[in-house]
Structures are given as C-alpha cells and as structure tokens.
Design a protein around this motif. Structure first.
Motif, PDB file in Angstrom:
ATOM      1  N   UNK A  72       0.845  -1.187   0.000  1.00 18.41           N
ATOM      2  CA  UNK A  72       0.000   0.000   0.000  1.00 18.41           C
ATOM      3  C   UNK A  72       0.882   1.239   0.000  1.00 18.41           C
ATOM      4  N   UNK A  73       0.400   2.298  -0.617  1.00 15.73           N
ATOM      5  CA  UNK A  73       1.144   3.553  -0.612  1.00 15.73           C
ATOM      6  C   UNK A  73       1.194   4.105   0.808  1.00 15.73           C
ATOM      7  N   UNK A  74       2.317   4.677   1.159  1.00 19.64           N
ATOM      8  CA  UNK A  74       2.488   5.213   2.511  1.00 19.64           C
ATOM      9  C   UNK A  74       3.341   6.464   2.457  1.00 19.64           C
ATOM     10  N   UNK A  75       3.104   7.380   3.420  1.00 22.19           N
ATOM     11  CA  UNK A  75       3.902   8.587   3.532  1.00 22.19           C
ATOM     12  C   UNK A  75       5.161   8.300   4.349  1.00 22.19           C
ATOM     13  N   UNK A  76       6.301   8.792   3.910  1.00 23.45           N
ATOM     14  CA  UNK A  76       7.481   8.724   4.779  1.00 23.45           C
ATOM     15  C   UNK A  76       7.322   9.721   5.926  1.00 23.45           C
ATOM     16  N   UNK A  77       8.223   9.698   6.865  1.00 19.06           N
ATOM     17  CA  UNK A  77       8.136  10.621   7.995  1.00 19.06           C
ATOM     18  C   UNK A  77       8.310  12.059   7.569  1.00 19.06           C
ATOM     19  N   UNK A  78       7.950  12.966   8.449  1.00 20.81           N
ATOM     20  CA  UNK A  78       8.090  14.388   8.161  1.00 20.81           C
ATOM     21  C   UNK A  78       6.755  15.053   7.950  1.00 20.81           C
ATOM     22  N   UNK A  79       6.797  16.305   7.512  1.00 24.01           N
ATOM     23  CA  UNK A  79       5.588  17.079   7.271  1.00 24.01           C
ATOM     24  C   UNK A  79       5.670  17.712   5.897  1.00 24.01           C
ATOM     25  N   UNK A  80       4.571  18.347   5.477  1.00 24.02           N
ATOM     26  CA  UNK A  80       4.554  19.021   4.187  1.00 24.02           C
ATOM     27  C   UNK A  80       4.491  18.043   3.036  1.00 24.02           C
ATOM     28  N   UNK A  81       4.912  18.492   1.875  1.00 21.04           N
ATOM     29  CA  UNK A  81       4.854  17.672   0.667  1.00 21.04           C
ATOM     30  C   UNK A  81       5.874  16.538   0.750  1.00 21.04           C
ATOM     31  N   UNK A  82       5.419  15.317   0.543  1.00 21.45           N
ATOM     32  CA  UNK A  82       6.304  14.150   0.530  1.00 21.45           C
ATOM     33  C   UNK A  82       5.849  13.207  -0.570  1.00 21.45           C
ATOM     34  N   UNK A  83       6.784  12.574  -1.221  1.00 22.02           N
ATOM     35  CA  UNK A  83       6.439  11.575  -2.224  1.00 22.02           C
ATOM     36  C   UNK A  83       6.037  10.277  -1.518  1.00 22.02           C
ATOM     37  N   UNK A  84       4.887   9.733  -1.918  1.00 21.72           N
ATOM     38  CA  UNK A  84       4.447   8.483  -1.329  1.00 21.72           C
ATOM     39  C   UNK A  84       5.313   7.338  -1.836  1.00 21.72           C
ATOM     40  N   UNK A  85       5.479   6.344  -0.990  1.00 15.36           N
ATOM     41  CA  UNK A  85       6.312   5.190  -1.299  1.00 15.36           C
ATOM     42  C   UNK A  85       5.531   3.915  -1.016  1.00 15.36           C
ATOM     43  N   UNK A 238       5.081  26.576  -0.545  1.00 14.34           N
ATOM     44  CA  UNK A 238       5.657  26.809   0.777  1.00 14.34           C
ATOM     45  C   UNK A 238       5.595  25.558   1.647  1.00 14.34           C
ATOM     46  N   UNK A 239       4.671  24.662   1.315  1.00 15.86           N
ATOM     47  CA  UNK A 239       4.570  23.388   2.035  1.00 15.86           C
ATOM     48  C   UNK A 239       5.451  22.311   1.410  1.00 15.86           C
ATOM     49  N   UNK A 240       6.164  22.672   0.329  1.00 16.97           N
ATOM     50  CA  UNK A 240       7.083  21.721  -0.273  1.00 16.97           C
ATOM     51  C   UNK A 240       6.688  21.193  -1.633  1.00 16.97           C
ATOM     52  N   UNK A 241       5.545  21.607  -2.178  1.00 18.87           N
ATOM     53  CA  UNK A 241       5.155  21.153  -3.508  1.00 18.87           C
ATOM     54  C   UNK A 241       6.172  21.657  -4.531  1.00 18.87           C
ATOM     55  N   UNK A 242       6.490  20.839  -5.532  1.00 12.49           N
ATOM     56  CA  UNK A 242       7.520  21.228  -6.496  1.00 12.49           C
ATOM     57  C   UNK A 242       6.963  22.091  -7.622  1.00 12.49           C
ATOM     58  N   UNK A 243       7.859  22.702  -8.340  1.00 13.61           N
ATOM     59  CA  UNK A 243       7.499  23.326  -9.618  1.00 13.61           C
ATOM     60  C   UNK A 243       7.639  22.259 -10.697  1.00 13.61           C
TER      61      UNK A 243
END
Length: 528
Positions: A72-85, A238-243
């Motif tokens: 299942x897709x899961x978020x790594x640790x941290x906050x803001x924008x993160x790529x699911x793994x 500002x939350x980490x989303x990329x361009x």
C-alpha cells in the motif's frame, strides 16, 4: 424458484466472502438488469464471465499482486509535501463483532465470484465556472492540487483492474465492476461523457472552454492554489510542492481509455445529480452560470466561512445564499471561455447516455439502467449477481438539495417489495450514501409528497434494519456504499437471527483515484 432456494441454503451454510473498496469483493458474477422482478433472475448473456466456485483442494489461488494486500502507498516521515512510497500491505480483517470466528472456516468457504467496486471517482472539469475552489480555506474538499489528473487517474485505475488476474481472496476472475456514485463532480454533461469513455473505452480530452489554453485556478496568480508551472511562492510550494513545468499542458492532453474488460454497473451519487453536489437540480441561474464566461476564484475569509457553514449544515439546499454570493462578487470574477458542453444533465439524460450504444463497452446495455428507467426517470434497479444472489442499486440523492442522502417513499416501498420478493436469496445493496449520511429530508421538488425517509437518530442501514420489510425477516445480506471514505462499518444482527463471522478485506490499487469504500459488507446475518 427452487434453484434459488437451494442455492441460498448452501450459501447459508458457508462463509460468503465480501470485500469492499476500490477493490475486489468476493461475492458474485453480474449480468442482466432492470426494475422488474424478472430482471434479477435473468440468465447471463453470452460472453459474461460466470464465476466458478472453488473446487476441493483449492484450484483457485488468491491473487494479491497489484492490490493493497501486496503493498500500500504510505507517507514517509516528516511534514509538508512528501512523495508516497510503497508501504506495508493492508491486513485482512476478521470481524468478530457479532460472533466468534470458527476454526476451519477456510475449508468451508464457497466463493461465488468476484467483483470490483469503484466509488467517488469525481471525474472533474477543473475549469468549470461553477466550482467553489475558493472555499479551500474552509474545507480541503473544495479543491485539491491533483484534481486536474482525475481523468488520467481514472484511466490508470481501469488499466489496473484489467490487469488483475483474479480476486485477492478467492483467485476467481473479476465478473463485473460496480460504481457507487459521484462518478462525475458537478452534474456536468462533459464530465458525464468523460466518465463513460473512461469506463467503456474511448478518447478523452479533459479540457473545456478555450481549446488552446488552461483557464482555472492553477494559473490565477492567487497564492491559495498550487501553480505548478510558475515561480509563484503559493501556499502549496511553501509546504514543499515542487514546480513542474508543463504539468497543466500534460493534464489537458488527450488520453485513451481501453475501457473495462468486464461488464460494469452504475450507481448514482449527489455529485452526479446536483450542481456542486449540494444544490437543487434544475436551477436556471446555475445552469446559465456554469456554461457562461465568468468564474469566481477568490472570496474573503468570513464570506467563505459563512457560505461553507450554510452548505455543511444543509441550510442552502436551493442555492439562494450561493447565488447571492455570485451576484455580490461578480466584480471579482475572471473572464473565461463559455462552453455549452458544461450544461447540467437531468436524471433521464443520465440514463439515456448510459443506454447509448457507443458507451456499451463490455455491457450490459445501459449498465444497469433500462428503457423503464428512461421512461420513469427512476435511477434504481435490480440485477442478477449469481445464482441465489441479487444486486440492488439505489438512488439516495435528494433532488431537493444538500449533499446528504435519503430515500423517497416510493423507492423505499420498492426496496421493501424487492427484499420480500427475494427473501430466499442473498441481496447485496449498492448505494452512494452510508447509513450515517442518510439524514436529508428536504422535499424533492419533482415528487414533493409523500415525505422522504432517512436514518436520523439511527446508525442502521436503510437497506437493512431500518425498513419494515427487514423487520419482517427480509434482509439485505450486505451493503456496499460510497462516501465518506473514513466511516467505520457497523454490523447489526436483525432480531431473531443469528450472525456468523465473515472475513473481509478492502484491497485497492496503488495510484488509484478512487476512494476506498465504507462498506458495511463486513458481516452477514444468516438464519439460525
């Protein structure tokens, strides 16, 4: 019929596996459709995959590959924008709410078949003037950064289902797919065409308005929204989303859906029937606005909070507060390219579109709806799931407005008769709303009398323990519902009946755009 009774008696002495979600539900193969009593026992047409039962020794092997039973897709640790793994698989759950799990139950199971459920696809025209993205500050459901990819995500979901080799619990081939509502986002004709092309196959260009450019909130210059191709430091960046340069061009690019490789059935939700998913159908002002040239993209915070409160509390079912906001803030609106393809559709038009030959796909014709539905405008029906198993698709949307649901008295009486007629069968009820969101009793303007019926003050399902028919002993075996995606199913044993534990899982496919369902098909109540 004796065959139905005999099959049901065998089912009652076996564990019936039921699973929900954007998922495989081990329950039965589907064919035939209609609103009459004969439709639910019709023989399958040629070409429909009939699910075989597991033979002694287990010739059908469970297939977890490509589902959340594998990973299942899961978020790594941290906050803001993160790529699911990829993360841990979702475990199977044995519900023992009503009875203990008996030993050796695996060997006693008799799987009837396998089906897949889609729910809340929300195929969306992200440039529609009627969208209220400006309420994002009040509710995350008003706008999400990935919404421009709804069509591409739905096509990927279809491709994933087509690649599935068998059910995760039974290994049986997928027999059909059922959608449980909010197939479209805004009661829009162009969204309906996109949805049907996704499901039955075809080319889709998920663009409206100006065919040469995007005209929506993601190039508005407002910091409230993610601007993927801009250097603007918006709230999401500002939350980490990329361009991501070229993102919007890619999102509007023509895609091709292969269509589902199995038959599929359609259930309607509030976003399919109501403008915005919450305002009464047939309003000429809203119909003119959605096809017009003005789009509101921002609103002062207090004004937005008041508007959202009115929506959330069901205080504006006719959209009068909403229309007043549109009038008062006309000066803030952006000029966009008008598009008649965004026009709302009626229930009859929804059914008629499903019946069109070009959207037949792998069948059945109408995807559950028939000429009788077209004539009456009723959007509920029955269909044969398997020998001794009947499917019921409900229309729980209140045409009087508000996003919560209920049943008209006529539909409730029809449901009671259906359950009584199939008292010796297993019945699976499909609906968009859950029992906890069946509280909307606004009068239906098309059928103002008699009153609508809901489940206010109870957590029981409208298809099971809240109907007089069920109190007389005719019950639904299970219900499979749509939004909200986080509800916890509550099993209930009808009075005078014993309950046996059932195994349930809710597998879905990584990267899918459809929410896992809030299925109440976790336990089955059986005669003693």
């Amino acid at each position: 019929m004796s065959r139905t009774t005999h099959a049901t008696s065998r089912i009652d002495r076996r564990t019936l596996l039921l699973a929900g979600g954007t998922a495989v539900a081990a329950s039965a193969a589907g064919w035939g459709a209609g609103t009459g009593p004969r439709s639910a026992t019709a023989a399958p047409p040629a070409g429909v995959h009939t699910a075989s039962r597991r033979l002694p020794g287990g010739t059908n092997r469970p297939v977890g590959t490509g589902t959340t039973l594998e990973a299942a897709s899961a978020f790594p640790g941290g906050t803001g924008y993160r790529r699911m793994r990829p993360g841990p698989a979702w475990p199977a759950v044995v519900r023992t709410d009503l009875a203990d799990a008996g030993g050796g139950r695996d060997a006693r199971r008799t799987p009837l078949g396998c089906f897949v459920q889609f729910t809340d696809l929300h195929v969306v025209d992200v440039q529609s003037p009627l969208r209220y993205e400006y309420l994002r500050g009040q509710t995350a459901s008003a706008w999400r950064p990935q919404e421009a990819l709804s069509v591409a995500g739905a096509v990927a979901l279809v491709e994933r289902v087509n690649a599935l080799r068998g059910g995760p619990n039974t290994g049986l081939p997928v027999s059909f797919v059922m959608t449980t509502g909010d197939n479209t986002d805004n009661n829009s004709s162009i969204e309906l065409d996109w949805f049907l092309a996704v499901m039955s196959g075809g080319r889709i260009t998920p663009n409206s308005g100006d065919p040469r450019s995007y005209e929506g909130v993601q190039d508005s210059g407002l910091e409230l929204y993610w601007h993927p191709g801009s250097g603007l430091r918006d709230a999401d960046k500002r939350a980490g989303f990329p361009r991501i340069d070229g993102f919007l061009d890619a999102a509007l690019r023509t895609v091709h859906s292969p269509g589902l490789s199995v038959p599929w059935y359609s259930t309607v939700g509030n976003h399919d029937r109501l403008p915005g998913g919450c305002y009464a159908a047939g309003d000429p002002v809203l119909a003119g606005f959605v096809t017009g040239s003005r789009k509101l993209e921002s609103l002062p915070g207090p004004e937005g909070a008041a508007l959202w409160k009115a929506v959330r509390k069901g205080r504006d079912p006719q959209g009068e507060i909403f229309k007043d906001v549109l009038r008062r803030y006309a000066g803030r609106m952006r000029t966009v390219t008008p598009d008649e393809r965004r026009a709302p559709y009626t229930p009859k038009e929804y059914v008629a579109r499903h019946l069109q030959e070009r959207w037949a796909g792998k069948g059945p014709a109408g995807h559950g709806y028939t000429a009788a539905n077209l004539e009456t405008g009723r959007m509920y029906y029955t269909f044969a799931v398997a020998e001794g198993v009947v499917g019921v698709s409900l229309d729980t949307t209140d045409a009087g407005g508000h996003y919560e649901g209920s049943l008209g008295t006529a539909q409730l009486r029809w449901l009671e008769r259906t359950l009584e007629r199939h008292a010796d069968a297993s019945v699976i009820v499909f609906s968009h709303h859950t029992s906890t969101t069946m509280r909307n009793l606004h009068p239906d303007p098309t059928r103002p009398a008699p009153a609508r019926r809901g489940t206010a003050g109870t957590r029981s399902s409208p298809s099971c323990t809240s109907t007089p028919a069920s109190r007389r002993g005719s019950t639904a075996t299970a219900t499979a519902t749509g939004s909200p995606p986080t509800a916890t199913p509550t099993p209930r044993a009808p009075s005078g009946r014993s309950a046996r534990p059932r195994t349930s899982t809710t597998p879905s496919w990584p990267g899918s755009s459809s929410w896992p369902t809030t299925t109440t098909a976790r336990c089955r109540c059986s005669p003693p």
